[in-house]
Scaffold this motif. Structure first.
Motif, PDB file in Angstrom:
ATOM      1  N   THR A  39      42.952  26.727 -17.230  1.00  0.00           N
ATOM      2  CA  THR A  39      44.154  27.249 -16.557  1.00  0.00           C
ATOM      3  C   THR A  39      43.905  27.559 -15.079  1.00  0.00           C
ATOM      4  N   LEU A  40      42.638  27.547 -14.664  1.00  0.00           N
ATOM      5  CA  LEU A  40      42.310  27.961 -13.295  1.00  0.00           C
ATOM      6  C   LEU A  40      42.221  26.772 -12.355  1.00  0.00           C
ATOM      7  N   ASP A  41      42.434  27.035 -11.078  1.00  0.00           N
ATOM      8  CA  ASP A  41      42.258  26.003 -10.063  1.00  0.00           C
ATOM      9  C   ASP A  41      40.816  26.107  -9.574  1.00  0.00           C
ATOM     10  N   VAL A  42      39.922  25.463 -10.319  1.00  0.00           N
ATOM     11  CA  VAL A  42      38.485  25.596 -10.072  1.00  0.00           C
ATOM     12  C   VAL A  42      38.062  24.698  -8.916  1.00  0.00           C
ATOM     13  N   GLY A  43      37.203  25.224  -8.060  1.00  0.00           N
ATOM     14  CA  GLY A  43      36.682  24.409  -6.965  1.00  0.00           C
ATOM     15  C   GLY A  43      35.908  25.272  -5.984  1.00  0.00           C
ATOM     16  N   GLU A  44      35.139  24.632  -5.118  1.00  0.00           N
ATOM     17  CA  GLU A  44      34.297  25.359  -4.161  1.00  0.00           C
ATOM     18  C   GLU A  44      35.142  26.209  -3.221  1.00  0.00           C
ATOM     19  N   ARG A  45      36.317  25.688  -2.833  1.00  0.00           N
ATOM     20  CA  ARG A  45      37.177  26.425  -1.903  1.00  0.00           C
ATOM     21  C   ARG A  45      38.296  27.174  -2.624  1.00  0.00           C
ATOM     22  N   THR A  46      38.386  27.025  -3.944  1.00  0.00           N
ATOM     23  CA  THR A  46      39.457  27.701  -4.698  1.00  0.00           C
ATOM     24  C   THR A  46      38.823  28.756  -5.595  1.00  0.00           C
ATOM     25  N   THR A  47      38.926  28.612  -6.918  1.00  0.00           N
ATOM     26  CA  THR A  47      38.350  29.633  -7.802  1.00  0.00           C
ATOM     27  C   THR A  47      36.948  29.235  -8.250  1.00  0.00           C
ATOM     28  N   ARG A  48      35.994  30.128  -7.978  1.00  0.00           N
ATOM     29  CA  ARG A  48      34.612  29.935  -8.433  1.00  0.00           C
ATOM     30  C   ARG A  48      34.414  30.786  -9.687  1.00  0.00           C
ATOM     31  N   VAL A  49      33.648  30.274 -10.639  1.00  0.00           N
ATOM     32  CA  VAL A  49      33.460  30.967 -11.922  1.00  0.00           C
ATOM     33  C   VAL A  49      31.969  31.140 -12.213  1.00  0.00           C
ATOM     34  N   ALA A  50      31.613  32.337 -12.709  1.00  0.00           N
ATOM     35  CA  ALA A  50      30.261  32.595 -13.233  1.00  0.00           C
ATOM     36  C   ALA A  50      30.415  33.116 -14.651  1.00  0.00           C
ATOM     37  N   VAL A  51      29.390  32.892 -15.475  1.00  0.00           N
ATOM     38  CA  VAL A  51      29.402  33.428 -16.848  1.00  0.00           C
ATOM     39  C   VAL A  51      28.105  34.189 -17.083  1.00  0.00           C
TER      40      VAL A  51
END
Length: 313
Positions: A39-51
């Motif tokens: 559902t997220l707009d993942v990308g280097e300049r958009t949303t970054r994710v860590a787990v």
């Protein structure tokens, strides 16, 4: 979708894999994470994710700088193994601050004004002190969402989550229905609600005002001239309290106390002198003389007070 694309985040999932989370339940958490990433707009300049994965120990499965595409993230999530013992939630949040929300690990500088968001998923009660660590994280500008499943301790979830609690604390009965939270998070992260997204600068309470926002403070605090930060009201200032003798500030409120030799009445406000010469209250061998909340010892006629000032000869 367009709203989401306008809202980059530095988003960290912190998932509980303690012994109480059965392996099939942990698989459902991983499915939830993968679907959230969809559902997220993942990308280097958009949303970054860590787990991050935690039990008695904490493991950063991947930091914010590692993956910038959904397929790689979901592949990495599919290989996460449970850690099994303990529930050190405070340690996990501290590790997020120290090791994940850093520029070296891919968190973007504060000047970028990109919300830093944590989603904690747990089914237990923390076995360490979570309150102070969560408060430090929130003060550092990290927005905390707490998701409780099944046996989760609601009080602990409320202690760690950001305000307003009804927008940051979620509960589901089982891991099997955790996916029903997807739409709530989607609404939050895609909404143009600056208060829900943490893009505001309010220290305590954010109040949505049309497309903008206003800051407010918790009870016992007052808004500073900068209209963002709050200061504790001095509840013990003259005229603000009802204490007969001593007022003690207590987290935005106050409690009353009495001078030595006085006792607090049941109204918790007024005081009266204790009978310091009542039986059992003094250690005079013969005569006890009250003296304004204190006492001194004396002797019957024909006796003299010993150097210990208590016994008589």
């Amino acid at each position: 979708d367009t709203a989401c694309k306008n809202r980059p985040l530095d988003l960290v999932f912190i998932i509980d894999s303690s012994r109480s989370v059965r392996s099939e339940e942990f698989e459902k958490v991983k499915i939830f994470l993968s679907k959230m990433i969809d559902t997220l707009d993942v990308g280097e300049r958009t949303t970054r994710v860590a787990v991050m994965n935690y039990a008695s120990t904490v493991k950063v499965e991947f930091p914010l700088r590692t993956y910038f595409d959904k397929a790689s993230m979901k592949e990495a999530i599919s290989h996460i193994e449970p850690l099994s013992a303990g529930t050190m939630t405070g340690l996990a949040i501290q590790t997020a601050m120290d090791e994940v929300f850093t520029e070296e690990m891919g968190s973007r500088p504060a000047t970028f004004n990109i919300p830093k968001v944590v989603i904690v998923v747990t089914d237990g009660r923390p076995q360490d002190q979570v309150q102070d660590v969560a408060a430090s994280a929130r003060t550092a500008g990290i927005e905390i969402y707490a998701v409780g499943v099944d046996r989760a301790d609601m009080q602990s979830l409320r202690i760690m989550a950001s305000e307003p609690l009804d927008e940051h604390v979620f509960y589901v009965e089982t891991y099997g229905v955790i996916e029903k939270l997807m739409s709530k998070f989607r609404e939050t992260f895609c909404a143009a609600n600056v208060c829900a997204l943490g893009t505001h600068e309010c220290e305590q309470v954010c109040v949505t005002d049309g497309g903008s926002y206003l800051c407010d403070c918790y009870e016992g605090y007052t808004l500073n001239p900068d209209k963002r930060t709050c200061s504790a009201v001095d509840t013990c200032a003259p005229g603000r309290h009802e204490c007969d003798q001593i007022c003690v500030s207590n987290n935005g409120s106050y409690v009353c106390e009495c001078y030595e030799g006085y006792t607090l009445h049941p109204d918790k406000k007024t005081c009266s002198a204790m009978d310091v010469c009542a039986p059992g209250r003094h250690d005079c061998a013969q005569v006890c003389l009250s003296n304004d909340g204190s006492y001194s010892c004396d002797c019957f006629e024909g006796y003299t007070l010993n150097p210990d000032m208590k016994t008589c000869s």
